[in-house]
Design a protein around this motif. Structure first.
Motif, short mmCIF file in Angstrom:
data_model
loop_
_atom_site.label_atom_id
_atom_site.label_comp_id
_atom_site.label_asym_id
_atom_site.label_seq_id
_atom_site.Cartn_x
_atom_site.Cartn_y
_atom_site.Cartn_z
N ARG A 22 59.81 24.16 -10.93
CA ARG A 22 59.84 25.59 -11.27
C ARG A 22 58.60 25.99 -12.07
N LYS A 26 56.65 28.79 -10.27
CA LYS A 26 56.90 30.11 -10.84
C LYS A 26 55.93 30.45 -11.97
N ARG A 55 60.54 26.69 -5.03
CA ARG A 55 60.92 26.81 -6.44
C ARG A 55 61.75 25.63 -6.94
#
Length: 240
Positions: A22, A26, A55
């Motif tokens: 992540r 992200k 993700r």
């Protein structure tokens, strides 16, 4: 280049999931083809290219490996008197960036902050995460250990460093007269806001500790370890 720590590296590919994936997808907004460095904390850096990403999972292809050269030649352990508030978090972050090997939160007579066992365990987890993030940011080859809380007596009993230094507002020797360029392990003792009791200084001295000074000014408990560590890194050639 962005650096990440993993538990182990086997084969020619690395799969990252959870928070690491992540963070790459992200927070860093990295894409297929981007390069990053991965290390398992055992002295080798792996240059990797992202071959697949979403993700929840990132696949890396190892392109090359090389020895990590960022670790200091001198291992410095800081026995830090537990300060109030969030000061220890700042100490950990800055000292990890500067090259500390281990930080031991140390309970002394004048510590105002005296966390209960459960609270202390949760804080250690938080502190270790801060150490991890600082290690990745600064390109370290290891993640320094943030040890469980020890009393000053336990700290002294378990200290196996080649050179032991206590910084004391009562004065001491200049670091340039204590630190030799080839010293391999140093421990430094930093008091909390109220400093050390004289008996605690004597306890450290009883196992070979040396009193040292950081100059004629009295530094705050969160300033002293950073100043001391930076000075030791300079004197041992680790800021060259």
């Amino acid at each position: 280049m962005q650096k990440l720590f993993v538990d182990e590296v086997n084969g020619e590919k690395i799969l990252l999931d959870g928070e690491s994936a992540r963070h790459i997808a992200k927070s860093l907004r990295m894409r297929v083809g981007d390069m990053l460095t991965v290390t398992d904390g055992r002295g080798i850096d792996y240059g990797c290219q992202i071959s697949a990403i979403d993700r929840e999972c990132v696949e890396l292809k190892i392109c090359y490996e090389k020895p990590n050269t960022s670790e200091p030649s001198c291992r410095v352990t800081i026995y830090q008197g537990i300060p109030k508030g969030q000061k220890l978090e700042d100490i950990i972050q800055k000292c990890v960036e500067l090259g500390v090997y281990e930080i031991v939160p140390t309970l002394t007579t004048r510590c105002v902050s005296r966390p209960e066992e459960k609270s202390a365990a949760k804080k250690i987890q938080r502190y270790q995460k801060i150490a991890l993030e600082a290690s990745q940011q600064s390109g370290r080859g290891i993640v320094p250990k943030i040890s469980e809380v020890k009393t000053i007596a336990q700290a002294v009993e378990n200290d196996e460093s080649e050179l032991k230094i206590v910084f004391y507002e009562g004065g001491g020797e200049p670091l340039r007269d204590i630190i030799l360029p080839d010293v391999k392990s140093v421990s430094i003792y930093i008091g909390p806001e109220g400093g050390f009791e004289h008996s605690e200084v004597e306890l450290i001295e009883s196992v070979g500790g040396v009193r040292a000074t950081l100059g004629k000014r009295i530094l705050r408990t969160q300033t002293a370890p950073v100043a001391a560590l930076a000075s030791i890194m300079l004197l041992t050639g680790n800021l060259d």
